[in-house]
Design an enzyme around this catalytic site. Structure first.
Site, PDB file in Angstrom:
ATOM      1  N   LYS A  25       0.809  -1.215   0.000  1.00 34.45           N
ATOM      2  CA  LYS A  25       0.000   0.000   0.000  1.00 34.45           C
ATOM      3  C   LYS A  25       0.844   1.268   0.000  1.00 34.45           C
ATOM      4  CE  LYS A  25      -4.387  -1.622   1.776  1.00 34.45           C
ATOM      5  NZ  LYS A  25      -5.047  -1.202   0.529  1.00 34.45           N
ATOM      6  N   ALA A  80       3.963   1.684  -1.158  1.00 39.51           N
ATOM      7  CA  ALA A  80       4.602   1.832  -2.467  1.00 39.51           C
ATOM      8  C   ALA A  80       3.582   2.188  -3.542  1.00 39.51           C
ATOM      9  CB  ALA A  80       5.335   0.545  -2.826  1.00 39.51           C
ATOM     10  N   SER A 101     -18.112   1.181  -6.392  1.00 48.26           N
ATOM     11  CA  SER A 101     -18.997   1.585  -7.486  1.00 48.26           C
ATOM     12  C   SER A 101     -20.164   2.437  -7.026  1.00 48.26           C
ATOM     13  CB  SER A 101     -19.522   0.347  -8.217  1.00 48.26           C
ATOM     14  OG  SER A 101     -20.265  -0.467  -7.327  1.00 48.26           O
ATOM     15  N   ASP A 126      -9.719  -5.015 -12.544  1.00 50.84           N
ATOM     16  CA  ASP A 126      -8.931  -5.408 -11.369  1.00 50.84           C
ATOM     17  C   ASP A 126      -8.989  -4.260 -10.360  1.00 50.84           C
ATOM     18  OD1 ASP A 126      -7.034  -6.139  -9.511  1.00 50.84           O
ATOM     19  OD2 ASP A 126      -5.450  -6.567 -10.954  1.00 50.84           O
ATOM     20  N   ALA A 172      -5.742  -2.325  -6.595  1.00 55.27           N
ATOM     21  CA  ALA A 172      -5.040  -1.111  -6.173  1.00 55.27           C
ATOM     22  C   ALA A 172      -5.866   0.154  -6.358  1.00 55.27           C
ATOM     23  CB  ALA A 172      -3.724  -0.985  -6.934  1.00 55.27           C
ATOM     24  N   ALA A 173      -7.170   0.016  -6.600  1.00 56.82           N
ATOM     25  CA  ALA A 173      -8.000   1.196  -6.832  1.00 56.82           C
ATOM     26  C   ALA A 173      -8.013   2.115  -5.606  1.00 56.82           C
ATOM     27  CB  ALA A 173      -9.421   0.774  -7.203  1.00 56.82           C
ATOM     28  N   GLY A 174      -8.077   1.530  -4.417  1.00 54.45           N
ATOM     29  CA  GLY A 174      -8.045   2.342  -3.202  1.00 54.45           C
ATOM     30  C   GLY A 174      -6.729   3.062  -3.027  1.00 54.45           C
ATOM     31  N   ASP A 175      -5.634   2.415  -3.420  1.00 55.46           N
ATOM     32  CA  ASP A 175      -4.320   3.055  -3.342  1.00 55.46           C
ATOM     33  C   ASP A 175      -4.224   4.207  -4.336  1.00 55.46           C
ATOM     34  OD1 ASP A 175      -3.535   1.264  -1.386  1.00 55.46           O
ATOM     35  OD2 ASP A 175      -2.696  -0.150  -2.825  1.00 55.46           O
ATOM     36  N   GLY A 186      -3.012  -5.239 -12.445  1.00 54.92           N
ATOM     37  CA  GLY A 186      -1.799  -4.879 -11.722  1.00 54.92           C
ATOM     38  C   GLY A 186      -2.037  -3.769 -10.737  1.00 54.92           C
TER      39      GLY A 186
END
Length: 317
Positions: free
Chosen positions: A39, A41, A223, A246, A249-252, A287
């Site tokens: 998280k 990085a 969403s 995917d 990593a959307a929250g990151d 990714g």
């Protein structure tokens, strides 16, 4: 001025499956790969990709993954001179299973991230005079996050905390040090012991988090959009319509973009919009770090969705 990220650095081991397994079940996968993650990085890359000078403070192990992870970060223009190679531990690892809808299950082994402590906070403190925001998560020891927050608070550097993975027993003094907290619905539920599953329950959660001493509470609903409560207003930002591939990593991406926007002096409404757009764009790619949008991509996306970008901040009571 810069963004400082104090947080985790992982190697992600990813398996693609048609559906997520239930307890005790084995499912067949369709793909497998390793990629740079963690998280801390991921969020550092997300901010750096948006053109903000970004420093990552953390640790990798004294293994081949460690060197690969640092090289990857530098390739994304993240400043890594304050990231330590820790020969006492392996690099942090995340084992991720992703289904055909982009939903995921994640197991994390802390490795070197578990050794992030006072030495790393000392490195971070040297960067604070030039920082516009300190961004942290909970994949490093909670005591380290508390110490860093205390120091940043004294130097009047705004603190953004992504409380993931969530703790039910976050100390009261840490809540009081946080300028902005950004849980998703699952994390908000765990933090507060209540069900958070839609904008109305997210509004209640955001207000409850503010009552714990947080300056601004942002609850991400995927969403369904984002709810934000500040001292003077509570508002809802609808999600951007995209086809998710995917969501790992959307929250990151959201948090990195939020920090970048704050560093650029944007309002909280604009910062949430940047975060929502970056998270949506990230979810359209596979990714983690490689999925983070560039500044041009973000601006183009906001321009294409001008209806939401210009009128997507809805006050709620």
């Amino acid at each position: 001025m810069s963004v400082i990220v104090l947080g985790s650095i992982n190697i992600d081991i990813v398996a693609k499956v048609s559906r997520l397994p239930i307890a005790g079940e084995t499912v067949h996968g369709s793909d497998f790969f390793t990629t740079a993650g963690g998280k801390g990085a991921n969020q550092a890359v997300a901010a750096a990709r948006l053109g903000v000078e970004t420093y990552l403070v953390g640790r990798v192990g004294g293994d081949r993954f460690g060197q690969e992870l640092l090289t990857s970060l530098r390739d994304f223009s993240v400043q890594t001179e304050h990231a330590i190679v820790d020969d006492r531990a392996p690099s942090g690892t995340a084992v991720i299973v992703v289904d055909r809808h982009g939903e995921n299950q994640i197991a994390i082994v802390a490795g070197a991230n578990g050794n992030v402590g006072e030495t790393d906070v000392e490195s971070m403190s040297k960067l604070l005079p030039q920082a516009r925001v300190l961004l942290m998560q909970l994949e490093i020891p909670l005591s380290t996050v508390e110490l860093a927050a205390t120091i940043a608070r004294k130097q009047k550097v705004p603190i953004v905390l992504d409380p993931a993975p969530a703790y039910q027993d976050i100390p009261a003094q840490l809540y009081a040090s946080i300028d902005i907290i950004t849980p998703n619905e699952t994390e908000a539920s765990q933090l507060l012991g209540m069900s958070v599953h839609n904008p109305e329950t997210a509004r209640c959660a955001a207000i409850a988090l503010r009552e714990k001493g947080v300056g601004t509470a942002i609850v991400k609903l995927g969403s369904q959009g984002v709810v934000c409560a500040t001292a003077s207003k509570t508002f809802f930002t609808p999600a951007f319509p995209v086809k998710a591939i995917d969501t790992v990593a959307a929250g990151d991406a959201f948090n990195g973009a939020l920090a970048a926007a704050i560093s650029n002096g944007l309002s909280i409404e604009q910062a949430v919009m940047w975060g929502a757009a970056a998270g949506a764009l990230c979810a359209t790619k596979s990714g983690a770090q490689s999925a983070m949008p560039s500044l041009d991509e973000l601006k183009s996306f906001l321009d294409r969705h001008r209806d939401i970008a210009t009128s997507g901040v809805i006050p709620i009571l």
